[in-house]
Design a protein around this motif. Structure first.
Motif, PDB file in Angstrom:
ATOM      1  N   SER A  33      10.244   4.804  -5.047  1.00 41.41           N
ATOM      2  CA  SER A  33       9.284   4.476  -3.993  1.00 41.41           C
ATOM      3  C   SER A  33       9.963   4.180  -2.644  1.00 41.41           C
ATOM      4  O   SER A  33       9.987   4.594  -1.633  1.00 41.41           O
ATOM      5  N   ALA A  80       2.297  -4.503  -8.737  1.00 39.78           N
ATOM      6  CA  ALA A  80       2.287  -3.169  -8.292  1.00 39.78           C
ATOM      7  C   ALA A  80       2.177  -2.327  -9.730  1.00 39.78           C
ATOM      8  O   ALA A  80       1.378  -1.513  -9.873  1.00 39.78           O
ATOM      9  N   GLN A  82       6.382  -6.721  -7.988  1.00 41.75           N
ATOM     10  CA  GLN A  82       6.431  -5.760  -8.935  1.00 41.75           C
ATOM     11  C   GLN A  82       5.543  -5.693 -10.128  1.00 41.75           C
ATOM     12  O   GLN A  82       5.032  -4.631 -10.717  1.00 41.75           O
ATOM     13  N   HIS A 139       0.674  -1.271  -0.011  1.00 47.48           N
ATOM     14  CA  HIS A 139       0.151   0.048  -0.070  1.00 47.48           C
ATOM     15  C   HIS A 139       0.772   1.432  -0.129  1.00 47.48           C
ATOM     16  O   HIS A 139       0.418   2.257  -0.841  1.00 47.48           O
ATOM     17  N   GLU A 187      -1.457  -2.402 -10.690  1.00 49.98           N
ATOM     18  CA  GLU A 187      -2.331  -1.666  -9.547  1.00 49.98           C
ATOM     19  C   GLU A 187      -2.048  -0.156  -9.779  1.00 49.98           C
ATOM     20  O   GLU A 187      -3.232   0.700 -10.177  1.00 49.98           O
ATOM     21  N   MET A 188      -0.975   0.294 -10.277  1.00 48.27           N
ATOM     22  CA  MET A 188      -0.709   1.725 -10.601  1.00 48.27           C
ATOM     23  C   MET A 188      -1.453   2.193 -11.915  1.00 48.27           C
ATOM     24  O   MET A 188      -1.927   3.068 -12.193  1.00 48.27           O
ATOM     25  N   THR A 200       4.030   1.902  -0.933  1.00 44.10           N
ATOM     26  CA  THR A 200       5.024   2.111  -2.008  1.00 44.10           C
ATOM     27  C   THR A 200       4.202   2.525  -3.287  1.00 44.10           C
ATOM     28  O   THR A 200       4.647   3.472  -3.972  1.00 44.10           O
ATOM     29  N   THR A 201       3.133   1.698  -3.657  1.00 45.69           N
ATOM     30  CA  THR A 201       2.292   2.182  -4.676  1.00 45.69           C
ATOM     31  C   THR A 201       1.564   3.571  -4.233  1.00 45.69           C
ATOM     32  O   THR A 201       1.421   4.587  -5.499  1.00 45.69           O
ATOM     33  N   ILE A 214       4.663   5.714 -15.672  1.00 43.11           N
ATOM     34  CA  ILE A 214       5.040   5.179 -14.298  1.00 43.11           C
ATOM     35  C   ILE A 214       6.552   4.947 -14.242  1.00 43.11           C
ATOM     36  O   ILE A 214       7.021   5.244 -13.033  1.00 43.11           O
ATOM     37  N   ALA A 256       4.003   6.133  -5.359  1.00 46.34           N
ATOM     38  CA  ALA A 256       4.349   6.422  -6.790  1.00 46.34           C
ATOM     39  C   ALA A 256       2.969   7.129  -7.641  1.00 46.34           C
ATOM     40  O   ALA A 256       3.454   7.739  -8.638  1.00 46.34           O
ATOM     41  N   ILE A 257       2.042   6.695  -7.337  1.00 48.06           N
ATOM     42  CA  ILE A 257       0.818   7.109  -7.942  1.00 48.06           C
ATOM     43  C   ILE A 257       0.854   8.633  -7.344  1.00 48.06           C
ATOM     44  O   ILE A 257       0.359   9.327  -8.413  1.00 48.06           O
TER      45      ILE A 257
END
Length: 310
Positions: free
Chosen positions: A184, A261, A258, A120, A264-265, A122-123, A175, A126-127
């Protein structure tokens, strides 16, 4: 994990607060030489803050594990219910064996802790940085939106499918460029398990090594004009220098999540891009970076959003 914690409805989560407290405490300890030795650490307030945060994080994780165990025990048709459905990661852990024995609850907790924390913060970082960079560069944002229009055609607001996400090549470059500028996890720790020859010198066994991903990603030898946000630079990367870009680390201890992730992003950014136009604040907000295990802006990240009309 197969357990609902109503994360979207809890504005002041104790779990999140304790994760942040622990990250901050660990980072402070690394920067203070007098707090590093274990024999001295207990003399400082951070020791007790860390112990309290760790205890509460573990209690929360155990509550998730116990809840799932109870659900599995209460399910009389577990095998039939699970046919054709994705199996929660926690279920796999609870049913796994090592050398013929099931994992202990503590071993399960260690794995769950890793996924719940890394899954949660780290992503989320990044977002947030990606939205800030897209708001700051309208040309890049327009290019990313055109890709979304091509993929979704007339049904622009429908949910993304796995196939849709695979087609988002430009958004993936956005990204990656975000993670280049703002990885991150900006620093990694490694320990040598044998002597290593590096640039003619020998690094002995059992030596701690800090890997500075943030600085590596801004090396002009590999990334010309390194401070510029330019997703197109990843069109030319051919994989011949795999260790110049390491947002997920690299080698046998790289990030196990990864690929998830990235999906997800992509999913989150695609949804936001199709719903809103991102704009900088006036005057434009300036971020100030800090590393609390995960890279963040201690001044926050502020942008403006306008609802799109197609």
């Amino acid at each position: 994990m197969g357990v609902s914690v109503n994360a979207q409805e809890v504005e002041d989560s104790e779990y999140v607060k304790n994760v942040k407290s622990l990250c901050r405490t660990v980072t402070i300890r690394q920067s203070r030489f007098y707090e590093r030795p274990d024999m001295l650490y207990w003399l400082f307030p951070n020791y007790y803050r860390e112990k309290r945060a760790v205890k509460q994080i573990h209690n929360f994780t155990y509550s998730v594990i116990n809840s799932r165990i109870q659900t599995l025990q209460n399910s009389t048709n577990d095998q039939n219910d699970s046919e054709g459905k994705a199996v929660p990661f926690l279920d796999m852990l609870l049913k796994s064996t090592v050398d013929g024995r099931p994992l202990t609850k503590e071993e399960v907790r260690e794995e769950v802790d890793t996924f719940m924390f890394e899954g949660h913060d780290t992503t989320g970082s990044a977002i947030s940085f990606a939205l800030y960079l897209l708001a700051s560069d309208q040309d890049v944002q327009d290019h990313a939106l055109e890709e979304q229009k091509t993929i979704f055609c007339e049904d622009i607001h429908r949910p993304s499918t796995y196939n849709d996400l695979q087609q988002m090549k430009y958004l993936e470059r956005v990204i990656k460029e975000t993670l280049r500028l703002y990885p991150s996890v900006p620093f990694y720790g490694r320990k040598t398990d044998q002597p290593v020859i590096y640039k003619g010198n020998v690094i002995p066994e059992d030596i701690d090594i800090a890997v500075n991903a943030y600085e590596m990603h801004r090396d002009p030898e590999y990334f010309p004009n390194p401070d510029k946000f330019d997703p197109t630079r990843f069109e030319a990367m051919d994989g011949t220098k795999p260790y110049c870009f390491i947002p997920f680390s690299a080698g046998p201890r790289n990030c196990i999540g990864q690929k998830y992730a990235m999906l997800e992003m992509k999913s989150a950014l695609s949804k936001i891009l199709r719903a809103f136009r991102l704009l900088p604040t006036v005057p434009e907000h300036q971020i100030k970076l800090t590393s609390e295990s995960v890279l963040k802006s201690y001044t926050g990240i502020y942008i403006r959003v306008l609802k799109r009309t197609f």
